[in-house]
Design a protein around this motif. Structure first.
Motif, PDB file in Angstrom:
ATOM      1  N   ILE A  28      33.339  43.723  31.998  1.00  0.00           N
ATOM      2  CA  ILE A  28      34.517  43.141  32.654  1.00  0.00           C
ATOM      3  C   ILE A  28      35.453  42.565  31.588  1.00  0.00           C
ATOM      4  O   ILE A  28      36.666  42.741  31.659  1.00  0.00           O
ATOM      5  N   ALA A  29      34.895  41.907  30.593  1.00  0.00           N
ATOM      6  CA  ALA A  29      35.724  41.321  29.535  1.00  0.00           C
ATOM      7  C   ALA A  29      36.530  42.392  28.811  1.00  0.00           C
ATOM      8  O   ALA A  29      37.730  42.221  28.576  1.00  0.00           O
ATOM      9  N   ASP A  30      35.875  43.499  28.464  1.00  0.00           N
ATOM     10  CA  ASP A  30      36.578  44.586  27.776  1.00  0.00           C
ATOM     11  C   ASP A  30      37.667  45.189  28.655  1.00  0.00           C
ATOM     12  O   ASP A  30      38.767  45.477  28.195  1.00  0.00           O
ATOM     13  N   ALA A  31      37.366  45.380  29.928  1.00  0.00           N
ATOM     14  CA  ALA A  31      38.340  45.956  30.852  1.00  0.00           C
ATOM     15  C   ALA A  31      39.543  45.030  31.023  1.00  0.00           C
ATOM     16  O   ALA A  31      40.681  45.499  31.109  1.00  0.00           O
ATOM     17  N   CYS A  32      39.298  43.730  31.043  1.00  0.00           N
ATOM     18  CA  CYS A  32      40.408  42.777  31.173  1.00  0.00           C
ATOM     19  C   CYS A  32      41.328  42.835  29.966  1.00  0.00           C
ATOM     20  O   CYS A  32      42.543  42.741  30.118  1.00  0.00           O
ATOM     21  N   VAL A  33      40.764  42.998  28.785  1.00  0.00           N
ATOM     22  CA  VAL A  33      41.584  43.118  27.582  1.00  0.00           C
ATOM     23  C   VAL A  33      42.480  44.346  27.693  1.00  0.00           C
ATOM     24  O   VAL A  33      43.682  44.283  27.450  1.00  0.00           O
ATOM     25  N   VAL A  34      41.891  45.473  28.099  1.00  0.00           N
ATOM     26  CA  VAL A  34      42.643  46.726  28.218  1.00  0.00           C
ATOM     27  C   VAL A  34      43.776  46.590  29.235  1.00  0.00           C
ATOM     28  O   VAL A  34      44.872  47.110  29.034  1.00  0.00           O
ATOM     29  N   HIS A  35      43.505  45.866  30.317  1.00  0.00           N
ATOM     30  CA  HIS A  35      44.484  45.745  31.401  1.00  0.00           C
ATOM     31  C   HIS A  35      45.372  44.507  31.271  1.00  0.00           C
ATOM     32  O   HIS A  35      46.215  44.262  32.128  1.00  0.00           O
ATOM     33  N   GLY A  36      45.164  43.713  30.230  1.00  0.00           N
ATOM     34  CA  GLY A  36      45.988  42.521  30.030  1.00  0.00           C
ATOM     35  C   GLY A  36      45.754  41.447  31.068  1.00  0.00           C
ATOM     36  O   GLY A  36      46.679  40.732  31.453  1.00  0.00           O
ATOM     37  N   LEU A  37      44.520  41.319  31.509  1.00  0.00           N
ATOM     38  CA  LEU A  37      44.172  40.355  32.549  1.00  0.00           C
ATOM     39  C   LEU A  37      43.367  39.199  31.982  1.00  0.00           C
ATOM     40  O   LEU A  37      42.678  39.351  30.968  1.00  0.00           O
ATOM     41  N   GLU A  38      43.429  38.072  32.655  1.00  0.00           N
ATOM     42  CA  GLU A  38      42.645  36.896  32.281  1.00  0.00           C
ATOM     43  C   GLU A  38      41.232  37.070  32.839  1.00  0.00           C
ATOM     44  O   GLU A  38      41.031  37.098  34.055  1.00  0.00           O
ATOM     45  N   VAL A  39      40.259  37.194  31.958  1.00  0.00           N
ATOM     46  CA  VAL A  39      38.889  37.509  32.372  1.00  0.00           C
ATOM     47  C   VAL A  39      38.309  36.457  33.310  1.00  0.00           C
ATOM     48  O   VAL A  39      37.634  36.792  34.282  1.00  0.00           O
ATOM     49  N   ASP A  40      38.567  35.183  33.055  1.00  0.00           N
ATOM     50  CA  ASP A  40      38.005  34.139  33.915  1.00  0.00           C
ATOM     51  C   ASP A  40      38.540  34.230  35.341  1.00  0.00           C
ATOM     52  O   ASP A  40      37.813  33.975  36.304  1.00  0.00           O
ATOM     53  N   GLU A  41      39.800  34.596  35.479  1.00  0.00           N
ATOM     54  CA  GLU A  41      40.400  34.761  36.809  1.00  0.00           C
ATOM     55  C   GLU A  41      39.747  35.919  37.561  1.00  0.00           C
ATOM     56  O   GLU A  41      39.440  35.808  38.746  1.00  0.00           O
ATOM     57  N   VAL A  42      39.506  37.007  36.874  1.00  0.00           N
ATOM     58  CA  VAL A  42      38.883  38.180  37.498  1.00  0.00           C
ATOM     59  C   VAL A  42      37.438  37.872  37.889  1.00  0.00           C
ATOM     60  O   VAL A  42      37.007  38.173  39.009  1.00  0.00           O
ATOM     61  N   VAL A  43      36.696  37.250  36.986  1.00  0.00           N
ATOM     62  CA  VAL A  43      35.297  36.906  37.267  1.00  0.00           C
ATOM     63  C   VAL A  43      35.215  35.938  38.441  1.00  0.00           C
ATOM     64  O   VAL A  43      34.354  36.071  39.319  1.00  0.00           O
ATOM     65  N   GLU A  44      36.113  34.974  38.497  1.00  0.00           N
ATOM     66  CA  GLU A  44      36.136  34.023  39.606  1.00  0.00           C
ATOM     67  C   GLU A  44      36.378  34.743  40.936  1.00  0.00           C
ATOM     68  O   GLU A  44      35.705  34.471  41.935  1.00  0.00           O
ATOM     69  N   ALA A  45      37.318  35.673  40.954  1.00  0.00           N
ATOM     70  CA  ALA A  45      37.605  36.431  42.171  1.00  0.00           C
ATOM     71  C   ALA A  45      36.420  37.303  42.573  1.00  0.00           C
ATOM     72  O   ALA A  45      36.100  37.429  43.756  1.00  0.00           O
ATOM     73  N   LEU A  46      35.766  37.900  41.590  1.00  0.00           N
ATOM     74  CA  LEU A  46      34.592  38.732  41.882  1.00  0.00           C
ATOM     75  C   LEU A  46      33.477  37.902  42.487  1.00  0.00           C
ATOM     76  O   LEU A  46      32.876  38.295  43.499  1.00  0.00           O
ATOM     77  N   ASN A  47      33.205  36.749  41.917  1.00  0.00           N
ATOM     78  CA  ASN A  47      32.152  35.899  42.438  1.00  0.00           C
ATOM     79  C   ASN A  47      32.478  35.358  43.830  1.00  0.00           C
ATOM     80  O   ASN A  47      31.602  35.252  44.683  1.00  0.00           O
ATOM     81  N   ALA A  48      33.744  35.071  44.075  1.00  0.00           N
ATOM     82  CA  ALA A  48      34.154  34.624  45.412  1.00  0.00           C
ATOM     83  C   ALA A  48      33.919  35.725  46.439  1.00  0.00           C
ATOM     84  O   ALA A  48      33.471  35.467  47.564  1.00  0.00           O
ATOM     85  N   ALA A  49      34.173  36.961  46.057  1.00  0.00           N
ATOM     86  CA  ALA A  49      34.006  38.089  46.969  1.00  0.00           C
ATOM     87  C   ALA A  49      32.536  38.329  47.304  1.00  0.00           C
ATOM     88  O   ALA A  49      32.201  38.655  48.448  1.00  0.00           O
ATOM     89  N   ILE A  50      31.662  38.183  46.337  1.00  0.00           N
ATOM     90  CA  ILE A  50      30.248  38.460  46.616  1.00  0.00           C
ATOM     91  C   ILE A  50      29.565  37.303  47.333  1.00  0.00           C
ATOM     92  O   ILE A  50      28.516  37.480  47.937  1.00  0.00           O
ATOM     93  N   GLU A  51      30.180  36.120  47.268  1.00  0.00           N
ATOM     94  CA  GLU A  51      29.619  34.966  47.975  1.00  0.00           C
ATOM     95  C   GLU A  51      30.066  34.931  49.426  1.00  0.00           C
ATOM     96  O   GLU A  51      29.452  34.258  50.240  1.00  0.00           O
ATOM     97  N   ALA A  52      31.127  35.641  49.738  1.00  0.00           N
ATOM     98  CA  ALA A  52      31.692  35.614  51.103  1.00  0.00           C
ATOM     99  C   ALA A  52      30.794  36.320  52.093  1.00  0.00           C
ATOM    100  O   ALA A  52      29.979  37.120  51.827  1.00  0.00           O
TER     101      ALA A  52
END
Length: 64
Positions: free
Chosen positions: A40-64
């Protein structure tokens, strides 16, 4: 819990609902075989995304 070191392929296999989150962030490469071996960290770099924001959203989705 999903971490930034986890591989996209492992995440999708374990948490299929995570695919929708990645797509919302513009990571349309989730079906690409090469990207599935990328963290995920590598993909965020490639896509110019903030890794912590993406990880937070992913964890929120799997907890729902």
């Amino acid at each position: 819990m999903i971490t930034k070191e986890m591989l996209i392929g492992d995440i999708i296999r374990t948490y299929p609902e995570a695919g929708d989150v990645l797509l919302r962030f513009g990571m349309h490469c989730i079906g690409c075989m090469a990207a599935r071996g990328e963290s995920i960290a590598d993909a965020c770099v490639v896509h110019g995304l903030e890794v912590d924001e993406v990880v937070e959203a992913l964890n929120a989705a799997i907890e729902a």
